[in-house]
Design a protein around this motif. Structure first.
Motif, PDB file in Angstrom:
ATOM      1  N   MET A   1     -15.954  -5.587   5.217  1.00 11.25           N
ATOM      2  CA  MET A   1     -14.664  -5.052   5.665  1.00 11.25           C
ATOM      3  C   MET A   1     -14.331  -5.646   7.021  1.00 11.25           C
ATOM      4  O   MET A   1     -13.175  -5.847   7.354  1.00 11.25           O
ATOM      5  CB  MET A   1     -14.744  -3.533   5.806  1.00 11.25           C
ATOM      6  CG  MET A   1     -14.800  -2.823   4.485  1.00 11.25           C
ATOM      7  SD  MET A   1     -14.628  -1.064   4.807  1.00 11.25           S
ATOM      8  CE  MET A   1     -15.282  -0.406   3.311  1.00 11.25           C
TER       9      MET A   1
ATOM     10  N   ASP B   1      -9.321   8.278   5.453  1.00 10.79           N
ATOM     11  CA  ASP B   1      -8.902   7.854   4.109  1.00 10.79           C
ATOM     12  C   ASP B   1      -9.883   6.737   3.749  1.00 10.79           C
ATOM     13  O   ASP B   1      -9.650   5.580   4.061  1.00 10.79           O
ATOM     14  CB  ASP B   1      -7.445   7.355   4.196  1.00 10.79           C
ATOM     15  CG  ASP B   1      -6.913   6.850   2.871  1.00 10.79           C
ATOM     16  OD1 ASP B   1      -7.493   7.189   1.821  1.00 10.79           O
ATOM     17  OD2 ASP B   1      -5.916   6.114   2.893  1.00 10.79           O
TER      18      ASP B   1
ATOM     19  N   ARG C   1      -4.725   4.041  -7.541  1.00 10.55           N
ATOM     20  CA  ARG C   1      -5.685   4.293  -6.458  1.00 10.55           C
ATOM     21  C   ARG C   1      -5.889   5.794  -6.230  1.00 10.55           C
ATOM     22  O   ARG C   1      -6.898   6.221  -5.679  1.00 10.55           O
ATOM     23  CB  ARG C   1      -5.183   3.658  -5.154  1.00 10.55           C
ATOM     24  CG  ARG C   1      -5.664   2.239  -4.945  1.00 10.55           C
ATOM     25  CD  ARG C   1      -5.374   1.767  -3.532  1.00 10.55           C
ATOM     26  NE  ARG C   1      -5.929   2.642  -2.496  1.00 10.55           N
ATOM     27  CZ  ARG C   1      -7.197   2.676  -2.112  1.00 10.55           C
ATOM     28  NH1 ARG C   1      -8.065   1.872  -2.672  1.00 10.55           N
ATOM     29  NH2 ARG C   1      -7.588   3.489  -1.168  1.00 10.55           N
TER      30      ARG C   1
ATOM     31  N   VAL D   1     -12.202   0.982   0.731  1.00 14.06           N
ATOM     32  CA  VAL D   1     -11.510  -0.275   1.012  1.00 14.06           C
ATOM     33  C   VAL D   1     -10.012  -0.076   0.859  1.00 14.06           C
ATOM     34  O   VAL D   1      -9.560   0.790   0.117  1.00 14.06           O
ATOM     35  CB  VAL D   1     -11.934  -1.408   0.042  1.00 14.06           C
ATOM     36  CG1 VAL D   1     -13.107  -2.177   0.571  1.00 14.06           C
ATOM     37  CG2 VAL D   1     -12.172  -0.909  -1.338  1.00 14.06           C
TER      38      VAL D   1
ATOM     39  N   TYR E   1     -16.020   3.519  12.550  1.00 12.08           N
ATOM     40  CA  TYR E   1     -15.607   4.874  12.937  1.00 12.08           C
ATOM     41  C   TYR E   1     -16.730   5.799  13.408  1.00 12.08           C
ATOM     42  O   TYR E   1     -16.460   6.880  13.896  1.00 12.08           O
ATOM     43  CB  TYR E   1     -14.723   5.548  11.905  1.00 12.08           C
ATOM     44  CG  TYR E   1     -15.170   5.562  10.463  1.00 12.08           C
ATOM     45  CD1 TYR E   1     -16.417   6.019  10.083  1.00 12.08           C
ATOM     46  CD2 TYR E   1     -14.282   5.136   9.461  1.00 12.08           C
ATOM     47  CE1 TYR E   1     -16.789   6.042   8.754  1.00 12.08           C
ATOM     48  CE2 TYR E   1     -14.643   5.163   8.128  1.00 12.08           C
ATOM     49  CZ  TYR E   1     -15.900   5.615   7.780  1.00 12.08           C
ATOM     50  OH  TYR E   1     -16.258   5.639   6.470  1.00 12.08           O
TER      51      TYR E   1
ATOM     52  N   GLY F   1      -1.749   1.319   8.015  1.00 13.43           N
ATOM     53  CA  GLY F   1      -0.965   2.258   8.814  1.00 13.43           C
ATOM     54  C   GLY F   1       0.017   3.099   8.034  1.00 13.43           C
ATOM     55  O   GLY F   1       0.941   3.660   8.613  1.00 13.43           O
TER      56      GLY F   1
ATOM     57  N   PRO G   1       0.447   5.132   0.577  1.00 10.24           N
ATOM     58  CA  PRO G   1      -0.571   6.062   1.076  1.00 10.24           C
ATOM     59  C   PRO G   1      -0.882   7.159   0.050  1.00 10.24           C
ATOM     60  O   PRO G   1       0.032   7.732  -0.551  1.00 10.24           O
ATOM     61  CB  PRO G   1       0.067   6.666   2.332  1.00 10.24           C
ATOM     62  CG  PRO G   1       1.176   5.763   2.701  1.00 10.24           C
ATOM     63  CD  PRO G   1       1.644   5.102   1.450  1.00 10.24           C
TER      64      PRO G   1
ATOM     65  N   VAL H   1     -22.859   5.181   8.007  1.00  8.77           N
ATOM     66  CA  VAL H   1     -21.831   5.280   9.047  1.00  8.77           C
ATOM     67  C   VAL H   1     -21.060   6.589   8.895  1.00  8.77           C
ATOM     68  O   VAL H   1     -20.819   7.306   9.868  1.00  8.77           O
ATOM     69  CB  VAL H   1     -20.871   4.069   8.957  1.00  8.77           C
ATOM     70  CG1 VAL H   1     -19.682   4.258   9.865  1.00  8.77           C
ATOM     71  CG2 VAL H   1     -21.593   2.780   9.322  1.00  8.77           C
TER      72      VAL H   1
ATOM     73  N   ALA I   1      -6.429  -5.690   9.136  1.00 12.04           N
ATOM     74  CA  ALA I   1      -5.695  -4.422   8.951  1.00 12.04           C
ATOM     75  C   ALA I   1      -5.071  -3.993  10.276  1.00 12.04           C
ATOM     76  O   ALA I   1      -3.902  -3.587  10.324  1.00 12.04           O
ATOM     77  CB  ALA I   1      -6.650  -3.340   8.432  1.00 12.04           C
TER      78      ALA I   1
ATOM     79  N   ASP J   1      -9.991   0.998  13.036  1.00 12.25           N
ATOM     80  CA  ASP J   1     -10.347   0.251  11.830  1.00 12.25           C
ATOM     81  C   ASP J   1     -11.346  -0.825  12.197  1.00 12.25           C
ATOM     82  O   ASP J   1     -11.320  -1.362  13.301  1.00 12.25           O
ATOM     83  CB  ASP J   1      -9.121  -0.378  11.137  1.00 12.25           C
ATOM     84  CG  ASP J   1      -9.358  -0.543   9.630  1.00 12.25           C
ATOM     85  OD1 ASP J   1     -10.220  -1.352   9.242  1.00 12.25           O
ATOM     86  OD2 ASP J   1      -8.708   0.166   8.841  1.00 12.25           O
ATOM     87  N   ARG J   2     -12.242  -1.118  11.241  1.00 14.70           N
ATOM     88  CA  ARG J   2     -13.231  -2.170  11.501  1.00 14.70           C
ATOM     89  C   ARG J   2     -12.703  -3.530  11.043  1.00 14.70           C
ATOM     90  O   ARG J   2     -13.351  -4.542  11.263  1.00 14.70           O
ATOM     91  CB  ARG J   2     -14.539  -1.807  10.792  1.00 14.70           C
ATOM     92  CG  ARG J   2     -14.475  -1.956   9.288  1.00 14.70           C
ATOM     93  CD  ARG J   2     -15.567  -1.218   8.535  1.00 14.70           C
ATOM     94  NE  ARG J   2     -16.884  -1.531   9.016  1.00 14.70           N
ATOM     95  CZ  ARG J   2     -18.024  -1.055   8.479  1.00 14.70           C
ATOM     96  NH1 ARG J   2     -17.960  -0.262   7.417  1.00 14.70           N
ATOM     97  NH2 ARG J   2     -19.183  -1.360   8.968  1.00 14.70           N
TER      98      ARG J   2
ATOM     99  N   HIS K   1       0.808  -1.208   0.000  1.00 11.19           N
ATOM    100  CA  HIS K   1       0.000   0.000   0.000  1.00 11.19           C
ATOM    101  C   HIS K   1       0.844   1.261   0.000  1.00 11.19           C
ATOM    102  O   HIS K   1       1.693   1.446   0.847  1.00 11.19           O
ATOM    103  CB  HIS K   1      -0.917   0.004   1.219  1.00 11.19           C
ATOM    104  CG  HIS K   1      -1.860   1.161   1.225  1.00 11.19           C
ATOM    105  ND1 HIS K   1      -2.755   1.385   0.209  1.00 11.19           N
ATOM    106  CD2 HIS K   1      -2.040   2.158   2.105  1.00 11.19           C
ATOM    107  CE1 HIS K   1      -3.440   2.475   0.472  1.00 11.19           C
ATOM    108  NE2 HIS K   1      -3.027   2.969   1.612  1.00 11.19           N
TER     109      HIS K   1
HETATM  110  C1  LIG Z   1      -8.146   3.196   2.189  1.00 15.05           C
HETATM  111  S1  LIG Z   1      -7.873   2.246   3.613  1.00 15.05           S
HETATM  112  C2  LIG Z   1      -6.811   3.217   4.615  1.00 15.05           C
HETATM  113  C3  LIG Z   1      -5.367   3.098   4.236  1.00 15.05           C
HETATM  114  C4  LIG Z   1      -4.437   3.817   5.175  1.00 15.05           C
HETATM  115  N1  LIG Z   1      -4.610   5.259   5.139  1.00 15.05           N
HETATM  116  C5  LIG Z   1      -2.982   3.474   4.899  1.00 15.05           C
HETATM  117  O1  LIG Z   1      -2.218   4.376   4.562  1.00 15.05           O
HETATM  118  O2  LIG Z   1      -2.604   2.313   5.051  1.00 15.05           O
HETATM  119  C6  LIG Z   1      -9.391   2.381   4.444  1.00 15.05           C
HETATM  120  C7  LIG Z   1      -9.498   1.571   5.727  1.00 15.05           C
HETATM  121  O3  LIG Z   1     -10.624   2.058   6.428  1.00 15.05           O
HETATM  122  C8  LIG Z   1     -11.317   0.997   7.007  1.00 15.05           C
HETATM  123  N2  LIG Z   1     -12.701   1.402   7.131  1.00 15.05           N
HETATM  124  C9  LIG Z   1     -13.579   1.648   6.132  1.00 15.05           C
HETATM  125  N3  LIG Z   1     -14.765   1.992   6.633  1.00 15.05           N
HETATM  126  C10 LIG Z   1     -14.618   1.989   7.983  1.00 15.05           C
HETATM  127  C11 LIG Z   1     -15.495   2.270   9.065  1.00 15.05           C
HETATM  128  N4  LIG Z   1     -16.756   2.611   8.847  1.00 15.05           N
HETATM  129  N5  LIG Z   1     -15.021   2.173  10.314  1.00 15.05           N
HETATM  130  C12 LIG Z   1     -13.722   1.827  10.547  1.00 15.05           C
HETATM  131  N6  LIG Z   1     -12.860   1.536   9.566  1.00 15.05           N
HETATM  132  C13 LIG Z   1     -13.303   1.618   8.306  1.00 15.05           C
HETATM  133  C14 LIG Z   1     -11.132  -0.166   6.058  1.00 15.05           C
HETATM  134  O4  LIG Z   1     -11.275  -1.387   6.769  1.00 15.05           O
HETATM  135  C15 LIG Z   1      -9.712   0.077   5.525  1.00 15.05           C
HETATM  136  O5  LIG Z   1      -8.774  -0.657   6.249  1.00 15.05           O
END
Ligand SMILES: C[S@@+](CC[C@H](N)C(=O)[O-])C[C@H]1O[C@@H](n2cnc3c(N)ncnc32)[C@H](O)[C@@H]1O
Length: 318
Positions: A133, A106, A302, A109, A85, A39, A10, A224, A63, A58-59, A8
């Motif tokens: 997720m 951010d 992305r 998915v 969140y 992270g 960022p 959410v 992750a 995170d849910r 990944h």
């Molecule tokens: C695009 S990724 C984030 C990547 C991160 N910024 C990085 O640099 O590694 C989005 C993350 O948000 C989590 N996510 C999405 N919706 C969520 C929610 N409603 N509550 C908590 N986590 C959530 C997903 O499980 C995913 O791991």
């Protein structure tokens, strides 16, 4: 290189850091990464600001495990919480934190989730129709497709996928499931493709919007987010900053509306002077939505759809 570094990059990392910096570059500052993922953003923030404490939400338990390993070296500067969140305030309460200086969303998915074929997010690979997720939650795409009425399917394809062929797809799915249960993404892709006129098939993958809609429904993403943004902004200290990266228009619209309404005066038109209670609580930090720089978009697909919005709390309502 750790596993997380490999999978990944960022998105808009430098710009995110630059926007948050004035609020979090001080000892004792707290930043919440509401979408920790693997992270990537969190690691960079912790490295860049040595006085910073980070709360990562995170849910997705997988992750959290990967990010936990990656951020281990920052010791007690890091607190990770497995939560959706919109439980933002509860997560901070649990840590005894009253207000924070920085917040990052951010959305969407992670590439980890997309790359794990078995989680069923991708229409280009055959997998069970899962799309959760959080693998500990109950609702899967298979259940949505098996249990929702034709009208409900039509609604989610239209509202969450902005899909013009929603009625046709919903009807085909209901006809098909009457004799064969839908269990795999390949089966769903076949039904959608067969129901799509050839002229439309040429404009991108016909199943793309249906998959997006199912993912939003399974994870209740918009509902959410609609609760989470106000809760998050509520916990921002005066001078604190929020940055949101959205990858699809429905999420971006929701963020835009909230930030716009809280960054304009609520004084009724025609009042000669603005009373303090009508003054805006937020100040927008970017004009409209910012895109990733062209060079980043070339290197990281992305980053192509991303829309960044950011604001600073300038006052706390009484
Ligand atoms: C695009 S990724 C984030 C990547 C991160 N910024 C990085 O640099 O590694 C989005 C993350 O948000 C989590 N996510 C999405 N919706 C969520 C929610 N409603 N509550 C908590 N986590 C959530 C997903 O499980 C995913 O791991």
């Amino acid at each position: 290189m750790t596993e997380a570094n490999e999978i990944h990059t960022p998105v808009m990392l430098e710009r995110t850091i630059e926007l948050l910096a004035p609020a979090i570059d001080e000892p004792g500052a707290v930043v919440v990464d509401a979408t920790l993922g693997m992270g990537g953003h969190s690691e960079a923030l912790l490295e860049r600001f040595p006085g910073l404490t980070l709360v990562g939400l995170d849910r997705d338990p997988e992750a959290l495990a990967i990010a936990g390993k990656r951020l281990e070296r920052f010791g007690d500067r890091v607190h990770l919480v497995h939560t959706v969140y919109d439980e933002f305030e509860e997560a901070l309460d649990g840590l005894g934190i009253a207000e924070v200086q920085g917040i990052l969303f951010d959305l969407g998915v992670s590439s980890l989730q997309l790359d794990r074929v078995e989680r069923g997010f991708s229409y280009s690979k055959d997998a069970p129709l899962d799309m959760r997720m959080d693998s500990t939650s109950d609702l899967t795409a298979e259940r949505v497709l098996a249990e929702y009425s034709e009208a409900e399917l039509r609604r989610i394809f239209r509202d969450y996928g902005e899909e013009r062929l929603a009625p046709r797809y919903a009807q085909r799915i209901v006809a098909e499931r009457a004799h064969t249960p839908l269990t795999s993404s390949a089966q769903l892709v076949r039904i959608i493709t067969e129901a799509t006129p050839v002229a439309i098939q040429r404009k991108g993958h016909p199943a793309k919007r249906v998959f997006q809609a199912l993912r939003i429904e399974v994870n209740q993403e918009l509902a959410v987010l609609e609760r989470a943004i106000p809760a998050a902004v509520d916990s921002l200290a005066v001078g604190g900053r929020i940055v949101v990266l959205a990858y699809q228009s429905l999420e971006d619209r929701l963020v835009k509306r909230y930030l716009a309404s809280h960054s304009t005066s609520s004084a009724p038109a025609g009042l000669p002077v603005e009373l303090p209670e009508h003054a805006p609580e937020l100040r927008l930090l970017v004009r409209g939505a910012e895109l990733a720089p062209e060079q980043e978009r070339d290197l990281n697909p992305r980053a192509i759809p991303v829309r960044l919005r950011a604001a600073e709390r300038i006052r706390r309502a009484a």
